[in-house]
Design a protein around this motif. Structure first.
Motif, short mmCIF file in Angstrom:
data_model
loop_
_atom_site.label_atom_id
_atom_site.label_comp_id
_atom_site.label_asym_id
_atom_site.label_seq_id
_atom_site.Cartn_x
_atom_site.Cartn_y
_atom_site.Cartn_z
N TRP A 161 0.83 -1.21 0.00
CA TRP A 161 0.00 0.00 0.00
C TRP A 161 0.86 1.25 0.00
O TRP A 161 0.52 2.23 -0.67
CB TRP A 161 -0.97 -0.01 1.18
N LEU A 162 1.95 1.23 0.71
CA LEU A 162 2.86 2.37 0.70
C LEU A 162 3.47 2.56 -0.69
O LEU A 162 3.59 3.68 -1.18
CB LEU A 162 3.96 2.17 1.75
N ARG A 163 3.80 1.45 -1.33
CA ARG A 163 4.36 1.49 -2.69
C ARG A 163 3.34 2.06 -3.68
O ARG A 163 3.68 2.87 -4.55
CB ARG A 163 4.78 0.08 -3.09
N LEU A 164 2.10 1.63 -3.55
CA LEU A 164 1.05 2.13 -4.45
C LEU A 164 0.83 3.63 -4.27
O LEU A 164 0.71 4.37 -5.25
CB LEU A 164 -0.26 1.37 -4.20
N VAL A 165 0.77 4.08 -3.02
CA VAL A 165 0.58 5.51 -2.76
C VAL A 165 1.77 6.30 -3.28
O VAL A 165 1.61 7.33 -3.95
CB VAL A 165 0.36 5.75 -1.25
N ALA A 166 2.99 5.82 -3.00
CA ALA A 166 4.20 6.53 -3.45
C ALA A 166 4.24 6.57 -4.98
O ALA A 166 4.57 7.61 -5.57
CB ALA A 166 5.45 5.84 -2.90
N GLY A 167 3.91 5.46 -5.64
CA GLY A 167 3.92 5.42 -7.11
C GLY A 167 2.92 6.40 -7.70
O GLY A 167 3.23 7.14 -8.64
N CYS A 168 1.71 6.43 -7.15
CA CYS A 168 0.68 7.36 -7.65
C CYS A 168 1.08 8.81 -7.41
O CYS A 168 0.89 9.67 -8.28
CB CYS A 168 -0.67 7.06 -7.00
N LEU A 169 1.66 9.09 -6.24
CA LEU A 169 2.10 10.46 -5.96
C LEU A 169 3.24 10.89 -6.88
O LEU A 169 3.29 12.04 -7.33
CB LEU A 169 2.51 10.60 -4.50
N LEU A 170 4.15 9.97 -7.17
CA LEU A 170 5.25 10.29 -8.09
C LEU A 170 4.72 10.57 -9.50
O LEU A 170 5.18 11.50 -10.17
CB LEU A 170 6.26 9.16 -8.11
N ILE A 171 3.76 9.78 -9.95
CA ILE A 171 3.18 10.01 -11.28
C ILE A 171 2.44 11.35 -11.30
O ILE A 171 2.58 12.12 -12.26
CB ILE A 171 2.26 8.84 -11.67
N LEU A 172 1.69 11.64 -10.26
CA LEU A 172 1.00 12.92 -10.18
C LEU A 172 2.01 14.07 -10.17
O LEU A 172 1.83 15.07 -10.87
CB LEU A 172 0.13 12.97 -8.92
N GLY A 173 3.08 13.93 -9.41
CA GLY A 173 4.13 14.95 -9.38
C GLY A 173 4.79 15.12 -10.74
O GLY A 173 5.14 16.22 -11.14
#
Length: 130
Positions: free
Chosen positions: A69-81
């Motif tokens: 779940w941490l990986r999914l959140v980090a991945g989505c935030l990186l893509i958004l950034g």
């Protein structure tokens, strides 16, 4: 080639080295998508050895299966950034990192990531040869 490949009798053929020095082994008994997934996993494993120790430990910590779940959140935030790259600090460098993190949890993404990486290597070698 691993001991498991030898035990199962799989034929493993080396692929020519890429321009950046990566070389992978593809299992010929699997589909091309599986081969590309395995090549992506090899690429990630080799790339981790090139990182500084502190960064490498952080990435390995994040890749632990229980931290999905941490990986999914980090991945989505990186893509958004990465999509907001016009702002300071944020940049396009965040897009591939975010997709690479998501690739850990979405196996169908791995062959696409490997194809993009191979394309980037070809383009880079073409630019360098000019």
């Amino acid at each position: 080639m691993t001991a498991n490949d030898l035990d199962r009798g799989h034929a493993v053929a080396p692929v020519s080295a890429s321009p950046v020095g990566f070389q992978s082994e593809l299992d010929l008994d699997h589909s091309p998508a599986t081969d590309l997934s395995a090549a992506w996993d090899d690429r990630v494993r080799r790339s981790l050895t090139l990182l500084p120790d502190r960064v490498r430990r952080g990435v390995e910590w994040l890749r632990v299966p229980s931290r999905r779940w941490l990986r999914l959140v980090a991945g989505c935030l990186l893509i958004l950034g990465g999509c907001l790259s016009i702002l300071p600090v944020l940049g396009l460098w965040m897009l591939p990192l975010g997709f690479a993190l998501l690739g850990e949890d979405f196996p169908p993404l791995k062959p696409r990531l490997e194809r993009v990486a191979l394309w980037c290597e070809r383009q880079w070698s073409r630019v360098r040869s000019r």
